[in-house]
Scaffold this motif. Structure first.
Motif, PDB file in Angstrom:
ATOM      1  N   LEU A   1       0.980  -1.706   0.023  1.00 28.63           N
ATOM      2  CA  LEU A   1       0.313  -0.192  -0.082  1.00 28.63           C
ATOM      3  C   LEU A   1       0.835   1.410   0.093  1.00 28.63           C
ATOM      4  CD1 LEU A   1      -2.928  -0.937   2.786  1.00 28.63           C
ATOM      5  CD2 LEU A   1      -3.005  -0.913   0.283  1.00 28.63           C
ATOM      6  N   ASP A   2       1.659   1.294   0.170  1.00 29.37           N
ATOM      7  CA  ASP A   2       3.173   2.058  -0.043  1.00 29.37           C
ATOM      8  C   ASP A   2       2.896   3.012  -0.974  1.00 29.37           C
ATOM      9  OD1 ASP A   2       3.325   0.918  -2.821  1.00 29.37           O
ATOM     10  OD2 ASP A   2       6.338   1.217  -2.065  1.00 29.37           O
ATOM     11  N   VAL A   3       2.384   3.108  -2.135  1.00 36.31           N
ATOM     12  CA  VAL A   3       1.877   4.655  -3.151  1.00 36.31           C
ATOM     13  C   VAL A   3       0.815   5.026  -2.565  1.00 36.31           C
ATOM     14  CG1 VAL A   3       1.418   5.213  -4.870  1.00 36.31           C
ATOM     15  CG2 VAL A   3       2.911   3.460  -4.902  1.00 36.31           C
ATOM     16  N   ALA A   4      -0.810   3.772  -1.909  1.00 37.47           N
ATOM     17  CA  ALA A   4      -1.863   4.572  -2.039  1.00 37.47           C
ATOM     18  C   ALA A   4      -1.495   5.050  -0.658  1.00 37.47           C
ATOM     19  CB  ALA A   4      -2.799   3.440  -1.693  1.00 37.47           C
TER      20      ALA A   4
ATOM     21  N   GLY B   1     -10.302   5.064  -2.485  1.00 37.66           N
ATOM     22  CA  GLY B   1      -9.531   6.015  -3.607  1.00 37.66           C
ATOM     23  C   GLY B   1      -9.536   4.438  -4.419  1.00 37.66           C
ATOM     24  N   ILE B   2      -8.787   3.216  -4.034  1.00 36.38           N
ATOM     25  CA  ILE B   2      -8.931   2.422  -4.647  1.00 36.38           C
ATOM     26  C   ILE B   2      -9.409   1.661  -5.187  1.00 36.38           C
ATOM     27  CG2 ILE B   2      -7.331  -0.067  -4.403  1.00 36.38           C
ATOM     28  CD1 ILE B   2      -5.973   0.717  -2.214  1.00 36.38           C
TER      29      ILE B   2
ATOM     30  N   GLN C   1      -0.778  -1.849  -9.623  1.00 41.31           N
ATOM     31  CA  GLN C   1       0.548  -2.053  -8.944  1.00 41.31           C
ATOM     32  C   GLN C   1       0.218  -2.215  -8.461  1.00 41.31           C
ATOM     33  OE1 GLN C   1       3.886  -1.239 -10.687  1.00 41.31           O
ATOM     34  NE2 GLN C   1       3.591  -2.394  -8.741  1.00 41.31           N
ATOM     35  N   MET C   2      -0.489  -2.591  -7.189  1.00 40.47           N
ATOM     36  CA  MET C   2      -1.228  -2.506  -5.671  1.00 40.47           C
ATOM     37  C   MET C   2      -1.327  -4.577  -6.253  1.00 40.47           C
ATOM     38  SD  MET C   2      -3.400  -1.687  -3.122  1.00 40.47           S
ATOM     39  CE  MET C   2      -3.985  -2.402  -3.604  1.00 40.47           C
ATOM     40  N   GLU C   3      -1.870  -4.594  -7.053  1.00 39.30           N
ATOM     41  CA  GLU C   3      -2.835  -5.403  -7.194  1.00 39.30           C
ATOM     42  C   GLU C   3      -1.124  -6.366  -7.787  1.00 39.30           C
ATOM     43  OE1 GLU C   3      -5.138  -8.359 -10.669  1.00 39.30           O
ATOM     44  OE2 GLU C   3      -4.967  -6.565 -10.384  1.00 39.30           O
ATOM     45  N   THR C   4      -0.342  -6.297  -8.306  1.00 38.32           N
ATOM     46  CA  THR C   4       1.282  -6.901  -8.773  1.00 38.32           C
ATOM     47  C   THR C   4       1.771  -7.455  -7.717  1.00 38.32           C
ATOM     48  OG1 THR C   4       0.838  -6.115 -11.199  1.00 38.32           O
ATOM     49  CG2 THR C   4       2.845  -6.290 -10.177  1.00 38.32           C
ATOM     50  N   ASP C   5       1.909  -6.557  -7.379  1.00 40.98           N
ATOM     51  CA  ASP C   5       3.052  -5.907  -5.456  1.00 40.98           C
ATOM     52  C   ASP C   5       2.059  -7.343  -4.861  1.00 40.98           C
ATOM     53  OD1 ASP C   5       3.956  -4.590  -6.424  1.00 40.98           O
ATOM     54  OD2 ASP C   5       4.326  -2.398  -4.955  1.00 40.98           O
ATOM     55  N   MET C   6       0.895  -7.570  -4.487  1.00 42.02           N
ATOM     56  CA  MET C   6       0.391  -8.507  -4.224  1.00 42.02           C
ATOM     57  C   MET C   6       0.559  -9.973  -4.250  1.00 42.02           C
ATOM     58  SD  MET C   6      -2.859  -6.378  -2.614  1.00 42.02           S
ATOM     59  CE  MET C   6      -3.418  -7.620  -1.500  1.00 42.02           C
ATOM     60  N   ASP C   7       0.705 -10.091  -5.523  1.00 44.67           N
ATOM     61  CA  ASP C   7       0.606 -11.264  -6.177  1.00 44.67           C
ATOM     62  C   ASP C   7       1.994 -11.614  -6.425  1.00 44.67           C
ATOM     63  OD1 ASP C   7      -1.186 -11.743  -6.747  1.00 44.67           O
ATOM     64  OD2 ASP C   7      -1.932 -10.400  -8.412  1.00 44.67           O
TER      65      ASP C   7
ATOM     66  N   GLN D   1      -5.876   8.688 -11.387  1.00 47.04           N
ATOM     67  CA  GLN D   1      -4.386   8.111 -10.228  1.00 47.04           C
ATOM     68  C   GLN D   1      -4.803   7.229 -10.101  1.00 47.04           C
ATOM     69  OE1 GLN D   1      -4.470  11.767  -7.700  1.00 47.04           O
ATOM     70  NE2 GLN D   1      -4.189  10.501  -5.839  1.00 47.04           N
ATOM     71  N   TRP D   2      -5.906   6.532 -10.245  1.00 46.67           N
ATOM     72  CA  TRP D   2      -5.915   5.533  -8.663  1.00 46.67           C
ATOM     73  C   TRP D   2      -6.114   4.435  -9.093  1.00 46.67           C
ATOM     74  CZ3 TRP D   2      -5.415   5.417  -3.610  1.00 46.67           C
ATOM     75  CH2 TRP D   2      -5.293   6.254  -2.767  1.00 46.67           C
ATOM     76  N   GLN D   3      -6.308   4.146 -10.654  1.00 42.69           N
ATOM     77  CA  GLN D   3      -6.278   2.979 -11.232  1.00 42.69           C
ATOM     78  C   GLN D   3      -4.401   2.638 -11.507  1.00 42.69           C
ATOM     79  OE1 GLN D   3      -7.523   3.253 -15.750  1.00 42.69           O
ATOM     80  NE2 GLN D   3      -6.837   1.160 -16.187  1.00 42.69           N
ATOM     81  N   SER D   4      -3.481   4.154 -11.877  1.00 38.08           N
ATOM     82  CA  SER D   4      -2.512   2.827 -12.108  1.00 38.08           C
ATOM     83  C   SER D   4      -2.195   2.338 -10.210  1.00 38.08           C
ATOM     84  CB  SER D   4      -1.384   4.141 -12.755  1.00 38.08           C
ATOM     85  OG  SER D   4      -1.915   5.576 -11.790  1.00 38.08           O
ATOM     86  N   ILE D   5      -2.264   3.432  -9.288  1.00 36.41           N
ATOM     87  CA  ILE D   5      -1.924   2.913  -7.761  1.00 36.41           C
ATOM     88  C   ILE D   5      -2.861   1.085  -7.359  1.00 36.41           C
ATOM     89  CG2 ILE D   5      -2.881   3.390  -5.700  1.00 36.41           C
ATOM     90  CD1 ILE D   5      -2.619   5.979  -6.363  1.00 36.41           C
TER      91      ILE D   5
END
Length: 443
Positions: free
Chosen positions: A33-36, A87-88, A201-207, A194-198
């Protein structure tokens, strides 16, 4: 010269320290969640009821925030995370005409359910009986809670004012007055971008990088996968099958009003030029709908899918007056083939819809049958085929000569892979419901 801070500056300074402390604590447990967590600059607002966001800024009331922090650091962490999750999932821009109060409640229920499913101590809090009962009842209707689906459930039966207040008191934690209205398109686009890219990216990090941390994050993984699925406008997609053809219609673009007016003024009622009676237009003329009639597909969902297709057919600028649409029912073999030439025939087909089959799911027979129809010159220039299904089946290995889309109706976030030459569309029943006028909620 000594500078002495005003009371407001002191409150702002303390509030920012509280928010930064909460942000850091959340980050230590959920690094994906760092960027979010850093995406909402803090804005002091004495007018807000507590904390709120418009998707761009985080607005806070310092008195409220200070009191909440003295009461419980966990409560501040949960509220901060609550705002980030709005936001997410872009809750503030997805209302789309839904009743505001119910939709707002649905968003809060979904967001709180995610936080309640987490095992991180920084947000851990015992769940009330009302929360447990609410989640249990909703999970009977859907595997993954989304604001749209929860809204459908809340809207499907009338809630008394007392019931509504009770749910709001339980789940409402933030101020939604900052959410943009449906007609603030520019701001909505800014929030979406703004939130689509966040979120992606978060989904990629979680996977990948943060699997251990995301495993303790409860339902968040499933929710993000649902939200990040590509969304399609079914009506816009159908128009991909359009062809250029002349139709009997006045063409104002090719008509010269100067010569027309000059003739009337010179000869009385005799224009020198008249408008053309034929116009080249880009519309849909031919396509195939294949309905999966295996045991996994319900007649009600098929009917709603056809009603949406009828909605497009009814638009004068989308289809030619005479069309050549084949509706094929198929499970592991061809069951029926109904030719539709106008919207009235489609209405009659829907009114007397009867699904035949209930065998296994095999997509190949339908494609072989359509190829046979093409060889028999049943179609002049077939542009596309739409296969409506909610199951898994055997795909053809060869790419057809026309565009193909598999439309899945699924409650689960997981969906199957289709061949690289096909388009995959996943429609929520609730999304179809928004477009089918006059229908009651199916949930």
């Amino acid at each position: 010269m000594n500078y002495e801070m005003t009371t407001e500056e002191k409150l702002e300074n303390v509030s920012r320290k509280i928010l930064i402390s909460s942000r850091n604590e959340l980050y230590m447990k959920m690094r994906f969640l760092d960027v979010a967590l850093s995406s909402l600059p803090f804005i002091l607002d004495q007018g807000t009821e507590g904390l709120g966001t418009d998707g761009i800024y985080l607005y806070y009331n310092p008195q409220y925030l200070g009191g909440l922090y003295r009461e419980s650091r966990v409560s501040v962490n949960r509220l901060y995370l609550h705002l980030i999750l709005h936001g997410i999932f872009r809750h503030m821009i997805r209302r789309k005409g839904r009743e505001e109060r119910l939709y707002s409640l649905a968003c809060d229920i979904v967001t709180e359910s995610i936080i309640d499913s987490m095992q991180h101590r920084c947000v851990l809090k015992s769940r009330s009986l009302l929360r447990r009962e609410t989640y249990r009842n909703l999970k009977k209707e859907m595997k993954v809670l989304t604001a749209e689906k929860v809204y459908g459930v809340l809207n499907s039966r009338p809630l008394s004012e007392q019931e509504l207040l009770r749910l709001e008191q339980e789940f409402r934690t933030d101020d939604h007055s900052y959410w943009p209205s449906d007609d603030e398109q520019r701001k909505q686009n800014e929030i979406e971008n703004q939130w689509q890219s966040i979120s992606e990216q978060m989904e990629t990090d979680m996977d990948t990088f943060s699997q251990e941390g995301s495993s303790a994050s409860g339902d968040l993984v499933d929710q993000v996968k649902v939200e990040n699925r590509e969304r399609f406008d079914y009506r816009q997609f159908l128009r991909k099958f359009a062809v250029l053809k002349e139709e009997m219609e006045v063409d104002p673009d090719s008509f010269d009003y100067v010569f027309y007016s000059y003739g009337l003024s010179l000869y009385g009622n005799m224009p020198l030029i008249e408008p053309q009676e034929w116009k080249e237009v880009q519309k849909v003329e031919e396509f195939v709908i294949v309905i999966d009639t295996s045991m996994s597909c319900s007649g009600e969902l098929v009917r709603k899918f056809l009603e949406e297709t009828y909605g497009v057919l009814s638009e004068n600028d989308s289809f030619f007056r005479k069309v050549n649409i084949h509706i094929i029912q198929c499970d592991d073999q061809i069951q029926t083939d109904q030719k539709i030439t106008c919207k009235e025939e489609l209405v009659e087909y829907m009114e007397h819809l009867e699904l035949r089959g209930e065998g296994g799911t095999d997509f190949r027979p339908a494609f072989l049958y359509v190829e046979q129809l093409i060889r028999q010159h049943t179609f002049e220039r077939l542009k596309g085929l739409i296969y409506f299904t909610d199951g898994r089946g055997i795909y053809p290995s060869k790419m057809p000569s026309y565009e193909t889309a598999f439309v899945f109706m699924e409650e689960d976030y997981e969906d199957v892979d289709v061949p690289p030459w096909a388009i995959k569309i996943i429609l929520e029943a609730e999304e179809l419901e928004q477009d089918v006028k006059g229908e009651e909620s199916w949930i």
